[in-house]
Design an enzyme around this catalytic site. Structure first.
Site, PDB file in Angstrom:
ATOM      1  N   LYS A 156      13.822  15.530  47.143  1.00  0.00           N
ATOM      2  CA  LYS A 156      12.797  14.566  47.123  1.00  0.00           C
ATOM      3  C   LYS A 156      13.087  13.861  45.814  1.00  0.00           C
ATOM      4  O   LYS A 156      12.891  14.222  44.540  1.00  0.00           O
ATOM      5  CB  LYS A 156      11.435  15.071  46.747  1.00  0.00           C
ATOM      6  CG  LYS A 156      10.114  14.308  46.703  1.00  0.00           C
ATOM      7  CD  LYS A 156      10.067  13.289  45.495  1.00  0.00           C
ATOM      8  CE  LYS A 156       9.098  12.933  44.798  1.00  0.00           C
ATOM      9  NZ  LYS A 156       9.240  11.739  44.144  1.00  0.00           N
ATOM     10  N   GLU A 197      13.955  21.771  34.377  1.00  0.00           N
ATOM     11  CA  GLU A 197      14.382  21.522  33.207  1.00  0.00           C
ATOM     12  C   GLU A 197      13.706  20.119  33.045  1.00  0.00           C
ATOM     13  O   GLU A 197      13.605  19.095  33.714  1.00  0.00           O
ATOM     14  CB  GLU A 197      15.834  20.949  33.852  1.00  0.00           C
ATOM     15  CG  GLU A 197      17.055  20.610  32.734  1.00  0.00           C
ATOM     16  CD  GLU A 197      17.070  21.701  31.834  1.00  0.00           C
ATOM     17  OE1 GLU A 197      17.408  22.866  32.450  1.00  0.00           O
ATOM     18  OE2 GLU A 197      16.932  21.709  30.737  1.00  0.00           O
ATOM     19  N   GLU A 216       8.398  13.592  23.129  1.00  0.00           N
ATOM     20  CA  GLU A 216       9.738  12.878  23.767  1.00  0.00           C
ATOM     21  C   GLU A 216       9.275  11.589  24.412  1.00  0.00           C
ATOM     22  O   GLU A 216       8.153  11.310  24.966  1.00  0.00           O
ATOM     23  CB  GLU A 216      10.012  13.764  24.983  1.00  0.00           C
ATOM     24  CG  GLU A 216      11.278  13.269  25.663  1.00  0.00           C
ATOM     25  CD  GLU A 216      11.611  13.765  26.819  1.00  0.00           C
ATOM     26  OE1 GLU A 216      10.997  14.075  27.727  1.00  0.00           O
ATOM     27  OE2 GLU A 216      12.983  14.148  27.033  1.00  0.00           O
ATOM     28  N   CYS A 232      17.524  13.161  28.981  1.00  0.00           N
ATOM     29  CA  CYS A 232      17.000  14.318  28.256  1.00  0.00           C
ATOM     30  C   CYS A 232      17.868  14.756  27.003  1.00  0.00           C
ATOM     31  O   CYS A 232      17.062  15.553  26.227  1.00  0.00           O
ATOM     32  CB  CYS A 232      16.754  15.382  29.495  1.00  0.00           C
ATOM     33  SG  CYS A 232      18.122  15.679  30.276  1.00  0.00           S
TER      34      CYS A 232
HETATM   35  P1  ADP Z   1       9.347  10.934  34.948  1.00  0.00           P
HETATM   36  O1  ADP Z   1       8.212  10.911  33.596  1.00  0.00           O
HETATM   37  O2  ADP Z   1      10.590  11.177  34.220  1.00  0.00           O
HETATM   38  O3  ADP Z   1       8.983  10.099  35.874  1.00  0.00           O
HETATM   39  P2  ADP Z   1       7.957  12.982  36.498  1.00  0.00           P
HETATM   40  O4  ADP Z   1       7.774  14.301  36.242  1.00  0.00           O
HETATM   41  O5  ADP Z   1       6.738  11.999  36.550  1.00  0.00           O
HETATM   42  O6  ADP Z   1       8.903  12.567  35.135  1.00  0.00           O
HETATM   43  O7  ADP Z   1       8.875  12.560  37.500  1.00  0.00           O
HETATM   44  C1  ADP Z   1       9.989  13.642  38.059  1.00  0.00           C
HETATM   45  C2  ADP Z   1      10.001  13.872  39.634  1.00  0.00           C
HETATM   46  O8  ADP Z   1       8.730  14.462  39.678  1.00  0.00           O
HETATM   47  C3  ADP Z   1       9.892  12.613  40.460  1.00  0.00           C
HETATM   48  O9  ADP Z   1      10.701  12.745  41.526  1.00  0.00           O
HETATM   49  C4  ADP Z   1       8.338  12.765  40.681  1.00  0.00           C
HETATM   50  O10 ADP Z   1       8.047  12.022  41.896  1.00  0.00           O
HETATM   51  C5  ADP Z   1       7.944  13.974  40.918  1.00  0.00           C
HETATM   52  N1  ADP Z   1       6.631  14.334  40.689  1.00  0.00           N
HETATM   53  C6  ADP Z   1       5.887  13.794  39.882  1.00  0.00           C
HETATM   54  N2  ADP Z   1       4.402  14.323  40.013  1.00  0.00           N
HETATM   55  C7  ADP Z   1       4.818  15.221  40.863  1.00  0.00           C
HETATM   56  C8  ADP Z   1       3.844  16.278  41.311  1.00  0.00           C
HETATM   57  N3  ADP Z   1       2.515  16.523  40.903  1.00  0.00           N
HETATM   58  N4  ADP Z   1       4.550  17.412  42.072  1.00  0.00           N
HETATM   59  C9  ADP Z   1       5.699  17.304  42.440  1.00  0.00           C
HETATM   60  N5  ADP Z   1       6.402  16.341  41.857  1.00  0.00           N
HETATM   61  C10 ADP Z   1       6.138  15.355  41.202  1.00  0.00           C
END
Ligand code: ADP
Length: 495
Positions: free
Chosen positions: A174, A249, A384, A283
């Site tokens: 994903k 990570e 961050e 990161c």
């Molecule tokens: P960033 O702030 O770097 O976008 P996120 O943690 O929001 O970081 O996103 C990193 C990944 O996690 C993306 O693929 C995002 O779609 C996914 N993601 C965001 N929210 C969720 C969730 N509740 N469950 C699983 N995956 C998620």
């Protein structure tokens, strides 16, 4: 305009309910680059079933044969490097040299993991009984759910997919909603390299609709996540409740210490490259500069001068040094942090504004931003920001600098610039981070070494290669005792 699709069981398909979302160019938000499937739990379920069905045959394929497919994938990545780099620059905004570096990292990782197919070492040790032997072997875990961010849209999927595959697992990826086309082009090359259908599946969409159902799916055996700490922490709980191996990570607030005997040219270029490269969206970005008072004024003047020379622009323009940040959300978040820094009493000595000159008018560009008079307790020194914002802190001694460096919830990367061998040795020993750099910036990890951090940065085995690296996540150990004595050996009864 590109129409991205999911990859399920070797076929490119739309979301089950046909929904899509737009992908926009962060350097010019008016430009729609394409559409990607806005998938749901039904698509996740189909992909996980495909991965489950493909698993037994893939796990039974000799690892060197799996390695041959990865090797072919690496060769395809080499051949398509420029095309993929352009896609990274368009979709995520990085400047081309960095975009090509993103792809190169995936090439390196794929070759490296292809080679692991002829290693995957276990152990044989002497048994305590005669005519008996004891060995441990690495075996795959099953179906992996992989959730990746947008900042390294080719490299990070490669860090997860290639070790998973070489070990005999099948996967559902994903990717971040900001960079689905990069992920689709990357995965397509693995298909072309000869992966059987269902071994790698791709489901595009949003976190709550795709990421979470993937992590929680009962047929997903383990989860690997890179992204924000908040989401990682939530997924860690969901995985633990379901007894799934989980690795995450997440953040960094990476310091560079600059001692008064540092080579100033090196230290300034390391701080500029580490702080503003990829618009600070790594990161491992250097977001805290802890500078000795003996060199502080000279360092700061050179840093500001260097920041002033950086040219902001579209990543595809060879004249650009720094691209936009990735999305409206990040843009607002970074501008909000700049405002927080001002209100906390830090001094803004350079930048601090959105950048809208010329062709940048419609993009998410933010000036390289430098704060001084930053106290370690300020939010801008602790949280961050993930944008082109650096905090400069002043120090009077090495021991204080190391204390400041370690005063963080995160512990991914840390660096020191000094010519003093003893200071370097002390920093190497005392900096509490997963990666420590001596006379180099906080960025630039190599694939044959484990990658990850301490404290809130990570959980579970590290990524990439080497001892303690990704194979410890993507395999489990099986111990085999073989008794060829032909009788019940007494000592066995005791245990
Ligand atoms: P960033 O702030 O770097 O976008 P996120 O943690 O929001 O970081 O996103 C990193 C990944 O996690 C993306 O693929 C995002 O779609 C996914 N993601 C965001 N929210 C969720 C969730 N509740 N469950 C699983 N995956 C998620």
């Amino acid at each position: 305009m590109e129409q991205i699709q999911n990859l399920i069981n070797g076929r490119w398909v739309a979301a089950a309910d046909g929904k899509t979302f737009e992908i926009r160019n962060p350097a010019d938000r008016r430009e729609i680059l394409g559409h990607a499937p806005d998938s749901s739990a039904a698509d996740v379920d189909a992909a996980v079933r495909a991965a489950r069905a493909a698993y037994p045959a893939w796990a039974a394929t000799p690892a060197p044969k799996r390695g041959e497919i990865l090797y072919r994938a690496a060769e395809l990545l080499v051949r398509h490097k420029t095309r993929l780099g352009i896609q990274v620059a368009r979709e995520m905004g990085k400047v081309m040299p960095e975009a090509l570096g993103d792809v190169q990292e995936a090439i390196d990782m794929t070759y490296y993991m292809a080679g692991e197919g002829r290693r995957l070492f276990g152990e044989t040790v002497p048994s305590e009984l005669p005519n008996k032997d004891a060995k441990s072997i690495r075996v795959p875990i099953g179906v992996f759910g992989l959730i990746t961010p947008w900042n390294f849209p080719i490299a990070i999927p490669s860090w997860k997919i290639t070790p998973a595959l070489i070990a005999g697992n099948t996967v559902v990826l994903k990717p971040a909603e900001e960079t689905p086309a990069c992920a689709a082009q990357f995965v397509a090359l693995f298909q072309e390299a000869g992966l059987p259908p269902g071994v790698v599946n791709l489901v595009c969409g949003f976190g709550a609709q795709v990421g979470e159902p993937l992590a929680c799916h009962p047929e997903v055996d383990a989860v690997s996540f890179t992204g924000s700490h908040a989401v990682g922490a939530r997924l860690a709980v969901l995985a633990a409740e379901r007894h799934k191996p989980f690795m995450m990570e997440t953040g960094g607030k990476n310091p560079i210490i600059v001692m008064d005997d540092a080579n100033l040219d090196l230290a300034v270029s390391g701080a500029l490259w580490g702080g503003f490269g990829t618009s600070g969206q790594r990161c491992t970005a250097a977001s805290r500069l802890i500078v000795h008072e003996g060199i502080y004024d000279r360092f700061l003047a050179r840093l500001i001068d260097g920041a002033r020379r950086l040219k902001l622009g579209n990543g595809l323009d060879p004249a650009s040094d720094v691209g936009p940040v990735v999305s409206a959300e990040q843009y607002q978040k970074v501008l909000d942090y700049i405002e927080i820094g001002r209100r906390e009493g830090a001094t803004l000595v350079y930048g601090g504004e959105a950048y809208r000159e010329g062709t940048c008018a419609e993009g998410y560009f933010i000036q390289p931003t430098i704060f001084t008079d930053v106290q370690p307790s300020m939010r801008i020194a602790q949280e961050e920001i993930f944008g082109p914002v650096v905090c400069v802190l002043k120090t009077g001694s090495l021991s204080e600098a190391i204390r400041m460096a370690n005063d963080s919830a995160f512990g991914l990367s840390a660096a020191i610039y000094t010519q003093n061998v003893n200071a370097a040795a002390i920093a190497e020993r005392d900096l509490d981070a997963g990666l420590v750099y001596i006379n180099a910036s906080t960025i630039g990890a190599e694939v044959q070494m484990p990658f990850g951090g301490t404290r809130l940065t990570g959980l579970g085995p590290r990524e990439a290669g080497g001892r303690g690296g990704a194979l410890d996540l993507y395999t489990k150990w099986k111990v085999i005792y073989r008794d060829f004595s032909g009788k019940l050996q007494k000592a066995q009864i005791a245990s």
